[in-house]
Design an enzyme around this catalytic site. Structure first.
Site, short mmCIF file in Angstrom:
data_model
loop_
_atom_site.label_atom_id
_atom_site.label_comp_id
_atom_site.label_asym_id
_atom_site.label_seq_id
_atom_site.Cartn_x
_atom_site.Cartn_y
_atom_site.Cartn_z
CG ASP A 7 26.43 -87.61 96.83
OD1 ASP A 7 26.93 -88.66 96.39
OD2 ASP A 7 25.28 -87.24 96.52
CD GLU A 9 23.18 -86.89 92.69
OE1 GLU A 9 23.12 -87.66 91.71
OE2 GLU A 9 23.00 -87.27 93.86
CD GLU A 52 19.70 -92.11 79.73
OE1 GLU A 52 20.72 -92.41 79.07
OE2 GLU A 52 18.67 -91.62 79.23
CG HIS A 57 20.46 -86.11 88.82
ND1 HIS A 57 19.87 -85.27 87.91
CD2 HIS A 57 21.51 -86.68 88.18
CE1 HIS A 57 20.53 -85.30 86.77
NE2 HIS A 57 21.53 -86.17 86.90
CG HIS A 150 20.09 -90.25 93.80
ND1 HIS A 150 21.14 -90.95 94.35
CD2 HIS A 150 19.16 -91.16 93.47
CE1 HIS A 150 20.85 -92.25 94.35
NE2 HIS A 150 19.66 -92.39 93.81
CG ASP A 155 21.99 -88.31 98.42
OD1 ASP A 155 20.85 -88.28 98.92
OD2 ASP A 155 22.23 -88.76 97.29
#
Length: 235
Positions: A7, A9, A52, A57, A150, A155
């Site tokens: 994963d 970010e 945003e 996250h 997140h 995750d």
């Protein structure tokens, strides 16, 4: 079978517009189960993180100040990934960002043949239903109560559990089959195999009720006659 759950970010949604990776995490699976081996790095994106993105996250510019740049962690990441299949939820998103970062530091893109998209698998299994990671956790009984935002390593850990369930779950029969395979191999090699008897305890009242039932329903039962009734063996 070695696989990697991965994963990332990022600062946004599109690497072509200058968005960058800020976190990379990966969890190693062998035969669908986590081994405990993980890779996790925070990365300086060399740009500002939009508000945003921070709301998604939780990472701010200050959190990533002084962290290594992607080029500094690329070789270590690739070593961890090896040549194993890479599982990600909405995998084209993660592959796209990693490919852009790898290109920046002069390394080849990841082979798309290695890509396993758990989102595609979930949509095939649950067509027309919500298939976000949170939705799958709720549906499959995976505890995601700690997922306030997140986070790549969390995750990955959740997705590893979800992927196991999507692939059929951990069936006890798999472990029994593996044990039998090992025992057969030992026998074939002429090695001794140790077997441990596992007696089944039956309450006295249940045993007495069963004996009474058999006596009433079965006439001239062979196992009630000598030598079996005296403790002899059938073979």
């Amino acid at each position: 079978m070695r696989q990697i759950v991965l994963d990332t970010e990022t600062t946004g949604l599109d690497p072509a517009l200058g968005d960058r990776v800020i976190e990379v995490a990966a969890v190693e699976l062998v035969n669908l189960l986590p081994t405990g081996a993980t890779f996790h790095r925070l990365v300086d994106p060399e740009r500002d993180i939009p508000a945003e993105a921070t709301r998604v996250h939780g990472f701010t510019n200050g959190d990533l100040a002084g962290k290594p740049k992607f080029a500094e962690i690329a070789a270590e990441m690739l070593d961890f990934l090896g040549d194993a299949p890479i599982i990600a939820h909405n995998a084209p998103f993660d592959f796209g960002f990693l490919d852009a970062e790898l290109k920046r530091c002069g390394k080849p893109a990841l082979d798309r043949a290695r890509m396993v998209d758990s989102l595609v698998i979930a949509k095939q299994r649950y067509p027309g239903m919500p298939n976000s990671l949170d939705a799958l956790c709720r549906r499959l009984g995976v505890d995601n109560s700690m997922r306030a935002a997140h986070n790549a390593i969390l995750d990955c850990t959740l997705l590893a559990q979800v992927y196991l369930e999507l692939m059929g779950g951990k069936q006890p029969g798999f472990e029994l089959a593996a044990s039998l395979a090992v025992s057969r191999a030992a026998l074939a090699a002429g090695e001794a195999v140790a077997w441990t008897a596992t007696p089944i305890a039956v309450p006295e009242d249940r045993a007495a009720a069963h004996a009474a039932f058999v006596k009433a329903k079965v006439k001239d039962a062979l196992w009630l006659k000598p030598p079996f009734a005296d403790g002899g063996e059938t073979a």
